[in-house]
Design a protein around this motif. Structure first.
Motif, PDB file in Angstrom:
ATOM      1  N   ASP A 124      48.626  33.293  67.737  1.00  0.00           N
ATOM      2  CA  ASP A 124      49.757  32.261  67.772  1.00  0.00           C
ATOM      3  C   ASP A 124      50.736  32.618  66.416  1.00  0.00           C
ATOM      4  O   ASP A 124      52.144  32.402  66.690  1.00  0.00           O
ATOM      5  CB  ASP A 124      49.246  30.865  67.569  1.00  0.00           C
ATOM      6  CG  ASP A 124      48.455  30.391  68.853  1.00  0.00           C
ATOM      7  OD1 ASP A 124      48.303  31.071  69.821  1.00  0.00           O
ATOM      8  OD2 ASP A 124      47.961  29.079  68.692  1.00  0.00           O
ATOM      9  N   HIS A 130      41.621  31.522  71.297  1.00  0.00           N
ATOM     10  CA  HIS A 130      41.851  31.169  72.555  1.00  0.00           C
ATOM     11  C   HIS A 130      40.845  31.883  73.310  1.00  0.00           C
ATOM     12  O   HIS A 130      40.965  32.532  74.622  1.00  0.00           O
ATOM     13  CB  HIS A 130      43.301  31.875  73.215  1.00  0.00           C
ATOM     14  CG  HIS A 130      44.432  31.293  72.660  1.00  0.00           C
ATOM     15  ND1 HIS A 130      44.927  29.986  72.854  1.00  0.00           N
ATOM     16  CD2 HIS A 130      45.381  31.750  71.662  1.00  0.00           C
ATOM     17  CE1 HIS A 130      45.752  29.747  72.143  1.00  0.00           C
ATOM     18  NE2 HIS A 130      46.108  30.837  71.285  1.00  0.00           N
ATOM     19  N   ARG A 165      48.988  26.747  75.369  1.00  0.00           N
ATOM     20  CA  ARG A 165      48.251  25.775  75.562  1.00  0.00           C
ATOM     21  C   ARG A 165      47.419  26.319  76.797  1.00  0.00           C
ATOM     22  O   ARG A 165      47.865  27.135  77.475  1.00  0.00           O
ATOM     23  CB  ARG A 165      48.629  24.433  76.097  1.00  0.00           C
ATOM     24  CG  ARG A 165      49.096  23.617  75.101  1.00  0.00           C
ATOM     25  CD  ARG A 165      48.008  22.842  74.506  1.00  0.00           C
ATOM     26  NE  ARG A 165      47.156  21.950  75.346  1.00  0.00           N
ATOM     27  CZ  ARG A 165      47.504  20.865  75.841  1.00  0.00           C
ATOM     28  NH1 ARG A 165      48.478  20.151  75.260  1.00  0.00           N
ATOM     29  NH2 ARG A 165      46.504  20.160  76.835  1.00  0.00           N
ATOM     30  N   GLU A 166      45.931  26.077  76.538  1.00  0.00           N
ATOM     31  CA  GLU A 166      45.184  26.655  77.906  1.00  0.00           C
ATOM     32  C   GLU A 166      45.081  25.306  78.848  1.00  0.00           C
ATOM     33  O   GLU A 166      44.863  24.348  78.501  1.00  0.00           O
ATOM     34  CB  GLU A 166      43.861  27.041  77.193  1.00  0.00           C
ATOM     35  CG  GLU A 166      43.571  28.168  76.152  1.00  0.00           C
ATOM     36  CD  GLU A 166      42.765  28.222  75.457  1.00  0.00           C
ATOM     37  OE1 GLU A 166      41.556  27.691  75.828  1.00  0.00           O
ATOM     38  OE2 GLU A 166      42.410  28.759  74.259  1.00  0.00           O
ATOM     39  N   ARG A 226      41.650  36.599  78.912  1.00  0.00           N
ATOM     40  CA  ARG A 226      43.047  35.571  79.108  1.00  0.00           C
ATOM     41  C   ARG A 226      44.140  36.763  78.765  1.00  0.00           C
ATOM     42  O   ARG A 226      43.977  37.707  77.780  1.00  0.00           O
ATOM     43  CB  ARG A 226      42.805  34.467  77.950  1.00  0.00           C
ATOM     44  CG  ARG A 226      43.794  33.666  78.042  1.00  0.00           C
ATOM     45  CD  ARG A 226      43.838  32.404  76.906  1.00  0.00           C
ATOM     46  NE  ARG A 226      42.539  31.634  77.355  1.00  0.00           N
ATOM     47  CZ  ARG A 226      42.369  30.710  78.017  1.00  0.00           C
ATOM     48  NH1 ARG A 226      43.243  30.623  78.904  1.00  0.00           N
ATOM     49  NH2 ARG A 226      41.002  30.123  78.212  1.00  0.00           N
ATOM     50  N   VAL A 285      48.357  35.923  77.454  1.00  0.00           N
ATOM     51  CA  VAL A 285      49.064  35.322  76.883  1.00  0.00           C
ATOM     52  C   VAL A 285      50.606  35.623  76.906  1.00  0.00           C
ATOM     53  O   VAL A 285      50.924  37.013  76.391  1.00  0.00           O
ATOM     54  CB  VAL A 285      48.796  34.534  75.759  1.00  0.00           C
ATOM     55  CG1 VAL A 285      49.804  33.760  75.001  1.00  0.00           C
ATOM     56  CG2 VAL A 285      47.265  34.040  75.566  1.00  0.00           C
ATOM     57  N   THR A 322      47.013  29.996  81.073  1.00  0.00           N
ATOM     58  CA  THR A 322      47.377  29.788  79.753  1.00  0.00           C
ATOM     59  C   THR A 322      49.189  29.721  79.808  1.00  0.00           C
ATOM     60  O   THR A 322      49.707  30.310  80.213  1.00  0.00           O
ATOM     61  CB  THR A 322      47.300  31.120  78.876  1.00  0.00           C
ATOM     62  OG1 THR A 322      45.867  31.437  78.885  1.00  0.00           O
ATOM     63  CG2 THR A 322      47.543  30.776  77.424  1.00  0.00           C
ATOM     64  N   THR A 355      52.523  29.125  77.657  1.00  0.00           N
ATOM     65  CA  THR A 355      53.415  29.547  76.666  1.00  0.00           C
ATOM     66  C   THR A 355      54.735  28.736  76.752  1.00  0.00           C
ATOM     67  O   THR A 355      55.507  29.006  77.791  1.00  0.00           O
ATOM     68  CB  THR A 355      53.613  30.913  76.272  1.00  0.00           C
ATOM     69  OG1 THR A 355      52.337  31.563  76.129  1.00  0.00           O
ATOM     70  CG2 THR A 355      54.449  31.146  74.973  1.00  0.00           C
TER      71      THR A 355
END
Length: 436
Positions: free
Chosen positions: A106, A134, A214-215, A376, A378, A401, A403
């Motif tokens: 992040d 994450h 955020r997941e 995952r 992102v 996910t 963003t």
């Protein structure tokens, strides 16, 4: 390097899409992170894999050569010999382009979103993040200037970097038939130039960049996709656009309260124009279709229906861009380069699109890096001008996910991300139960 050597460097003109992205007045940084489980690999191992898999890709060795600085240089950029060019001074250096960064994923995304990559080298970097979070242990993060690569290009490159052959087969999304005449082109031009609204700010001075990741639970997304109950179900793109409309309403109220105006709020929906013949092509093979957001529609399901109706027109409209508008723009700018400045100036206004929304699925299913499984992905969409927000929803397997990148008030990215998730949860609670 002497003058004679410089003259031998191959140069090529920017494409219409490249030039529009260069001149839009935004930082233009995008990124894709692949999060893996397992021990972080040694930096030399990552550099060796990059050299093995990417060295033959000419696009990654391109350097942007800008006109000489000085009064009026930027304004003259689209014209004649002063225009920017791609150059190929030599192959990229994997040691210089691949590095380790400390801190979380992040933090890296927040630092990158408003910082253009420096001139003089190919405008991309690959970062190894040993503590990604994450749900994973480390991440490989590809950061690039949008002028060089689009989002699909980032996914293609990351897919080539994972285990398996360098030319692993990727699924080709179906492309709409390239058709459309003057009537369709005229209608699309009117849509592209129609006045819209930006997200309200009390004053331009309060605008700042914010990023939030955020997941989304897979069960929530699967249930939400069964909306509307009496319909065909919803695609991930339709859900994202509908959720963004609901999030804007929740945070800023109906549009009539924004500035006492009746103009719609538009979102920009990127459309990949690649076909089965050029699935892995790198660059900016993409267009953007403006879609009105039903912010004033009451009720999450009703907003989703309105979004589905609007999104149903996107493939044919993108085909008009590819078959008519883009060829015409390329032809006109060679004899009248003013067209690039005209369209770019229009795109600089925040009323062009208040938001951008894109859903990304990892190509080829699952993946791994040296046996370390991918858990995952992102995305980092570009930061647009003040009064805007960008949303990217990435999927790999059952990992979803979100963003959010905002150029609004401080921490608006987090608030809008929460509001988007609330829309998904509302749809999930009221969806038709799945059949066992």
């Amino acid at each position: 390097m002497g003058k004679s050597a410089l003259l031998k460097i191959p140069r090529s003109r920017l494409s219409y899409a490249d030039e529009m992205l260069l001149l839009n007045g935004c930082p233009g940084v995008i990124a894709l992170a692949a999060v893996f489980s397992g021990e972080p690999p040694a930096t030399d191992l990552v550099r060796a894999r990059v050299a093995e898999r990417w060295s033959g890709l000419e696009r990654l060795s391109r350097v942007l050569e800008r006109p000489a600085s000085g009064h009026g240089a930027a304004r003259r950029l689209p014209f004649g010999p002063r225009a920017a060019r791609w150059t190929l001074p030599g192959p990229f250096d994997a040691a210089a382009h691949v590095s380790v960064v400390r801190g979380g994923l992040d933090d890296l995304l927040a630092r990158s979103v408003d910082r253009p990559l420096p001139d003089g080298t190919p405008p991309w970097r690959l970062f190894v993040v040993p503590d990604a979070g994450h749900g994973g242990d480390f991440a490989l993060v590809l950061v690039a200037q949008h002028t060089l690569l689009d989002g699909r290009s980032l996914a293609t490159l990351m897919r080539r970097l994972t285990d398996g052959p360098a030319t692993a087969r990727e699924s080709a999304r179906p492309a709409p038939a390239v058709r459309g005449g003057l009537r369709e082109a005229g209608r699309e031009l009117r849509t592209l130039t129609a006045t819209g609204q930006s997200v309200p700010l009390r004053s331009p001075g309060e605008a700042c960049a914010s990023v939030h990741v955020r997941e989304l639970p897979a069960r929530t997304v699967r249930s939400a996709r069964r909306q509307p109950a009496d319909g065909r179900g919803a695609t991930l793109n339709e859900l994202l656009v509908g959720a963004v409309a609901g999030a804007l309403r929740a945070e800023f109220g109906p549009v009539e309260r924004w500035r006492s105006r009746t103009e719609p709020v538009y979102t920009a929906v990127p459309c990949d124009l690649r076909t089965g013949a050029n699935t892995a092509e790198l660059g900016n093979t993409v267009t953007v279709v403006r879609v009105p957001l039903p912010v004033d529609v009451t009720g999450p399901v009703a907003r989703l229906r309105a979004c589905q109706a609007a999104m149903a027109t996107v493939p044919e409209r993108a085909a008009v861009h590819a078959g008519v508008l883009f060829p015409a723009a390329e032809a006109v700018r060679r004899t009248g380069p003013w067209v690039t400045r005209l369209l770019t100036d229009r795109g600089r206004h925040t009323c062009f699109s208040a938001t951008a929304t894109t859903a990304m699925k990892w190509p080829g299913g699952t993946g791994a890096f040296e046996g370390r499984p991918l858990v995952r992905t992102v995305g980092l969409p570009p930061l647009q001008r003040p009064g805007t927000a960008s949303f990217a929803l990435a999927q790999v397997g059952d990992a979803f996910t979100l963003t959010v990148v905002c150029h609004l008030r401080p921490d608006d990215a987090g608030r809008l991300a929460d509001a988007v998730v609330t829309e998904f949860e509302t749809w999930a609670r009221t969806a038709t139960p799945s059949v066992p």
